[in-house]
Design an enzyme around this catalytic site. Structure first.
Site, PDB file in Angstrom:
ATOM      1  CG  HIS A  38      41.913  32.481  37.204  1.00  0.00           C
ATOM      2  ND1 HIS A  38      41.924  32.830  38.522  1.00  0.00           N
ATOM      3  CD2 HIS A  38      42.893  33.223  36.619  1.00  0.00           C
ATOM      4  CE1 HIS A  38      42.853  33.738  38.743  1.00  0.00           C
ATOM      5  NE2 HIS A  38      43.457  34.002  37.597  1.00  0.00           N
ATOM      6  CG  ASP A  73      40.163  29.949  39.809  1.00  0.00           C
ATOM      7  OD1 ASP A  73      41.319  29.496  39.882  1.00  0.00           O
ATOM      8  OD2 ASP A  73      39.892  31.156  39.642  1.00  0.00           O
TER       9      ASP A  73
HETATM   10  C1  XLS Z   1      48.443  37.373  40.330  1.00  0.00           C
HETATM   11  C2  XLS Z   1      47.256  38.080  39.911  1.00  0.00           C
HETATM   12  C3  XLS Z   1      46.059  37.209  39.585  1.00  0.00           C
HETATM   13  C4  XLS Z   1      45.067  37.993  38.784  1.00  0.00           C
HETATM   14  C5  XLS Z   1      44.088  37.168  38.030  1.00  0.00           C
HETATM   15  O1  XLS Z   1      49.333  37.921  40.925  1.00  0.00           O
HETATM   16  O2  XLS Z   1      46.921  39.011  40.894  1.00  0.00           O
HETATM   17  O3  XLS Z   1      45.510  36.687  40.742  1.00  0.00           O
HETATM   18  O4  XLS Z   1      44.355  38.888  39.589  1.00  0.00           O
HETATM   19  O5  XLS Z   1      44.696  36.325  37.130  1.00  0.00           O
END
Ligand code: XLS
Ligand code: NI
Ligand code: NI
Length: 443
Positions: free
Chosen positions: A102, A105
């Site tokens: 993301h 991140d």
């Molecule tokens: C949250 C989601 C997130 C997505 C990416 O539950 O799994 O981690 O994979 O935003």
């Protein structure tokens, strides 16, 4: 190359099922050719930047337990670079080919949109340099449109158009970055796209906003010539009671409603499937049936807890059936298996993270090998084929092809004097066949 907390670890190697070494692959033989191509190209494993590098081990009852050098005080950009250095060393150590991230991140947020984007661009440049030095590639990029308080009432579904605009600008930049970094997919998980109470919610307005947003994303993909897939990640329950992207079926309905079913696929997460009251294999099979299977987030939940615990996978039965449906659908293609999974808060050492990925990749590889064997074995497919064989007759096929009307079917049924008899569904026979393959050690 800068020294990182992972630099002292050797790259984990495949040593085969009889290896006693803790940090060795027993099933994930990356170059083993199965069904015409190497295992690594079928599975396309990815490390999740958020869980492995950004997660600090906090829970609703306690703060961070995971200390990393980049969490200590310091210049945020310098710290983000320390984190990136460690990230790429972790990717090297686990020997998995991809990662996912993301925006939040990899780069610190700023006071304003302009400052946030500036930070992001600095770090995208930095990641680009890293990618040129390591063999790791980008499976997908995404935007975190859920953590910051500005998103508390939604991202694209926010009652405030300024939040929508913030999200549009952010996603535009994340798509540009994903393209530049060679990503194969762009994911949208609608973390805050849902509502807590209908009392303050105009659902039609919000769904139209979300449909418009996704249309803008698809238009922009074509505008910049991004050849990756756009993927929605379904999830129910968390964080709001009513999530708009509840499950694969709901997302497909949404895509049809806004005319995007040919443009957007799904990224299916194992534990999200369970939270929606389905299984991972159900969601995969349904996406395949609708032609929208894109990629997988492999993890597991805890049946005793019932929230998104994001643990590394370790259960063979469901994973094997999931891989079976993946293979039947023609494989993951540009998608892959992203470990959207985190170590537990007591597992705070760098080594814990390595064990987690080794176990996760091994169980998925084993599941894939078993699924391939199941298909090569042929007996299971033969039972399924037999069950639906009646539909191969010209009369039955004509029904499916839309060549006969309801009253013509009635006439045909009377003429043929039909008298359908019950037939065994053979569930236990199938279960035994699967159990013998799944729990056999020779693959
Ligand atoms: C949250 C989601 C997130 C997505 C990416 O539950 O799994 O981690 O994979 O935003
Ligand atoms: Ni999740
Ligand atoms: Ni996920």
């Amino acid at each position: 190359m800068a020294d990182t907390i992972f630099s002292s670890f050797e790259t984990v190697k495949y040593e085969g099922p009889s290896s006693e070494k803790a940090l060795a692959y027993r099933w994930y033989d990356a170059d083993r050719v199965v069904l015409g191509k190497p295992l690594k190209d079928h599975l396309r494993f990815a490390v999740a930047y958020w869980h492995s590098l950004a997660m600090q081990g906090g829970d609703p009852f306690g703060g961070p337990t995971i200390q990393r050098p980049w969490f200590a005080a310091g210049d945020p950009i310098a710290q983000a670079k320390v984190k990136a250095d460690a990230a790429f060393e972790l990717f090297r150590v686990v020997g998995l080919p991809f990662f996912c991230f993301h925006d939040a991140d990899i780069a610190p947020g700023g006071e304003t949109l302009a400052e946030t984007l500036k930070n992001f661009h600095i770090m995208v440049d930095y990641l680009e340099e890293k990618l040129s030095k390591y063999s790791t590639k980008l499976l997908w990029g995404t935007a975190n449109l859920f953590s910051h308080p500005r998103f508390m009432a939604g991202a694209s579904t926010n009652p405030d158009p300024e939040v929508f605009a913030w999200c549009a600008a952010t996603v535009k930049n994340c798509m540009d970055a994903t393209k530049r970094l060679g990503g194969s997919n762009y994911v949208l998980w609608g973390g805050r796209e849902g509502y807590e109470t209908l009392l303050n919610t105009n659902m039609k307005q919000e769904l139209d906003q979300m449909g418009r947003f996704l249309t803008l994303v698809v238009e922009y993909k074509h505008k910049i010539g991004f050849d990756g897939q756009i993927l929605i990640e379904p999830k129910p329950k968390e964080p709001t009671a009513h999530q708009y992207d509840f499950d694969v079926a709901t997302v497909y309905g949404f895509l049809k409603r806004y005319g995007l079913e040919k443009e957007v696929k799904v990224n299916i997460e194992a534990n999200h499937a369970l939270l929606a009251g389905h299984t991972f294999e159900h969601e995969i099979a349904l996406a395949a049936a609708h032609g929208i299977l894109g990629s997988l987030d492999v993890n597991r939940g805890d049946a005793l807890l019932g929230w998104d615990t994001d643990q590394f996978p370790n259960e063979l039965w469901s994973l094997t059936l999931s891989m079976y449906h993946v293979i039947k659908a023609g494989g993951l293609k540009q998608g892959g298996c992203n470990f959207d999974a985190k170590v537990r808060r007591q597992s705070f050492t760098p080594e814990d993270l390595i064990h987690a990925h080794v176990g996760g990749a091994d169980i998925c590889a084993r599941a894939f090998l078993t699924a391939a064997k199941l298909i090569e074995d042929g007996r299971y497919d033969a039972i399924l084929e037999q069950r639906y064989a009646g539909w191969k007759s010209p009369e039955a096929a004509a029904i499916l092809e839309g060549k006969v009307s309801l009253d013509q079917i009635e006439a045909m049924a009377l003429k043929n004097g039909i008298n359908p008899q019950p037939r065994s569904g053979k569930q236990e026979q199938i279960e035994n066949l699967l159990a013998r393959l799944i729990y056999s050690d020779t693959l």
